[in-house]
Design an enzyme around this catalytic site. Structure first.
Site, PDB file in Angstrom:
ATOM      1  N   HIS A  78      -3.689  -4.171  -4.708  1.00 10.62           N
ATOM      2  CA  HIS A  78      -3.818  -3.722  -3.320  1.00 10.62           C
ATOM      3  C   HIS A  78      -5.235  -4.002  -2.814  1.00 10.62           C
ATOM      4  CE1 HIS A  78      -4.277  -0.293  -0.248  1.00 10.62           C
ATOM      5  NE2 HIS A  78      -3.762  -1.345   0.339  1.00 10.62           N
ATOM      6  N   GLU A  83      -7.137  -1.966  -5.724  1.00 12.79           N
ATOM      7  CA  GLU A  83      -6.406  -1.006  -6.546  1.00 12.79           C
ATOM      8  C   GLU A  83      -5.337  -1.764  -7.340  1.00 12.79           C
ATOM      9  OE1 GLU A  83      -6.434   3.151  -4.070  1.00 12.79           O
ATOM     10  OE2 GLU A  83      -5.069   1.598  -3.337  1.00 12.79           O
ATOM     11  N   SER A 119       0.828  -1.205   0.000  1.00 17.74           N
ATOM     12  CA  SER A 119       0.000   0.000   0.000  1.00 17.74           C
ATOM     13  C   SER A 119       0.862   1.254   0.000  1.00 17.74           C
ATOM     14  CB  SER A 119      -0.903   0.011   1.242  1.00 17.74           C
ATOM     15  OG  SER A 119      -0.120  -0.020   2.429  1.00 17.74           O
ATOM     16  N   ASN A 156      -5.313   5.874  -0.255  1.00 17.33           N
ATOM     17  CA  ASN A 156      -4.460   6.411   0.802  1.00 17.33           C
ATOM     18  C   ASN A 156      -3.965   7.818   0.485  1.00 17.33           C
ATOM     19  OD1 ASN A 156      -4.725   4.232   2.508  1.00 17.33           O
ATOM     20  ND2 ASN A 156      -2.935   3.175   1.714  1.00 17.33           N
TER      21      ASN A 156
END
Length: 375
Positions: A141, A153, A120, A191
């Protein structure tokens, strides 16, 4: 490409076993391993317990549980992964460990087998460096817990083979996930774009607003969890680590500043649900303040701006960003949907107001992305 190839998993902690469950439940044969023998030895039992709980709750048929378990093979070492067409690593988040693992897998796997990292935070191009076939490397991810979270992702580096991207996407969608393509940039989409949700709330906190009223304002705007309730759920220490990592990766730009209030919260030991107390946990929710709409506009304006900065870097789309934020964080709308809701003029005016009133060191935090200004 829609056939069920053999999927390999390296790492049988919570994430790795959860990813193995995702593919096995969808009909894929899965071969999994872990360098830690107790993790290997307990993997089938742990998965059986998870699936049996779903059977008891009436959410899974016994036959489906048994079929899922039958598709998982736990292997003693990496050589057993030879038949796999896609191998996903879920090991420690250290660049050298991932590089070493992929280098060890290369001579075992077919040349066109895909090597996927569940990272990540680490650059995909850096993980691929030094490999004989770097074009096979990409990121898948998954979000925690993998069986429950719909979003994955998919990040490719500049030299990733488009066919590898297409196969990884097709197989993961066949496993029931929504796969969003994103750039090989720090934080990918979720994120990265989530940072203002926490950061601007912390900026408000530093200006004297309470965590409870900020959360109440966002609840009134449709968010299931306010920024501080979300920090309490994740853990203030985890949030600080993610924020600090992003801050360093993005050249310590003030848009990603780890605010002193977050650092102080971690130092206090009140990390959220896992310690019994956090910014707002375990208190009952507050009522929205009179200026709830203004608080929501401020936070959403910074979310909109960050999304435009990311969009300008390429590798994603407005719809991809919106979908990722809705699925990855359970937001009621993505940044581009928020832009449509407020209007470009209101968002730019709010950013200008924030820049004008911010301390000198934080003024660049509110610089509008050129793509936002240009429309």
């Amino acid at each position: 490409m829609t056939d069920r190839p053999v999927i390999g998993i390296v790492g049988l902690g919570t994430m790795g076993l959860g990813i193995a469950q995702v593919y096995a439940q969808a009909g894929f044969p899965v071969i999994a391993t872990d360098a830690f023998a107790p993790a290997r030895d307990s993997a089938k039992t742990r998965l059986a317990e998870t699936l049996s709980a779903r059977v008891s709750a009436g959410k899974l048929a016994e036959a489906d549980r048994d079929a899922t378990l039958s598709r998982l093979t736990v292997a003693a070492d990496l050589t057993a992964l030879a038949p796999c067409q896609l191998v996903i690593e879920a090991i420690v988040e250290k660049l050298e460990a991932k590089r070493s693992l992929f280098a060890a897998l290369e001579p075992i796997l077919a040349p066109d087998a895909i090597l996927a990292t569940n990272t990540s935070s680490l650059p995909i191009h850096a993980i691929a460096e030094g490999l004989t076939h770097p074009a096979r490397v990409l990121a898948l991810h998954f979000f925690n817990p993998p069986p429950a979270m719909k979003l994955v992702e998919l990040a490719a580096h500049a030299a990733t083979d488009p066919d590898a991207v297409a196969r990884a996407k097709t197989w993961t969608e066949a496993a029931g996930k929504t796969v969003i393509l994103c750039p090989d940039r720090p934080g990918f989409i979720v994120n990265r774009c989530a940072r203002p949700y926490y950061g601007e709330a912390l900026a408000l906190l530093s200006e004297g607003r309470s965590a409870a009223e900020i959360d109440a304002a966002m609840a009134a705007a449709g968010y299931k969890l306010g920024p501080f309730a979300l920090i309490d759920l994740i853990g203030a220490d985890i949030n600080l680590a993610a924020t600090t990592g992003m801050y360093d990766a993005m050249g310590q730009h003030p848009r990603y500043l780890p605010f002193p209030a977050l650092q102080a919260q971690v130092a206090s030991g009140n990390l959220g649900r896992k310690t019994g107390r956090g910014f707002v946990f375990p208190n009952t929710p507050a009522s929205p303040p009179p200026d709830a709409d203004a608080i929501a506009l401020r936070i959403e304006a910074t979310l909109v701006n960050e999304a435009h900065w990311l969009l300008a870097e390429g590798g994603t789309t407005p719809d991809g960003i919106d979908t990722a934020l809705r699925l990855g964080l359970n937001f009621p709308r993505g940044p581009f949907e928020a832009l449509a809701r407020h209007g470009r003029t209101a968002v730019l005016s709010e950013l200008a107001r924030l820049r004008a009133t911010a301390p000198e060191a934080l003024k660049p935090r509110y610089d509008p992305a050129p793509m936002l200004e240009a429309k």
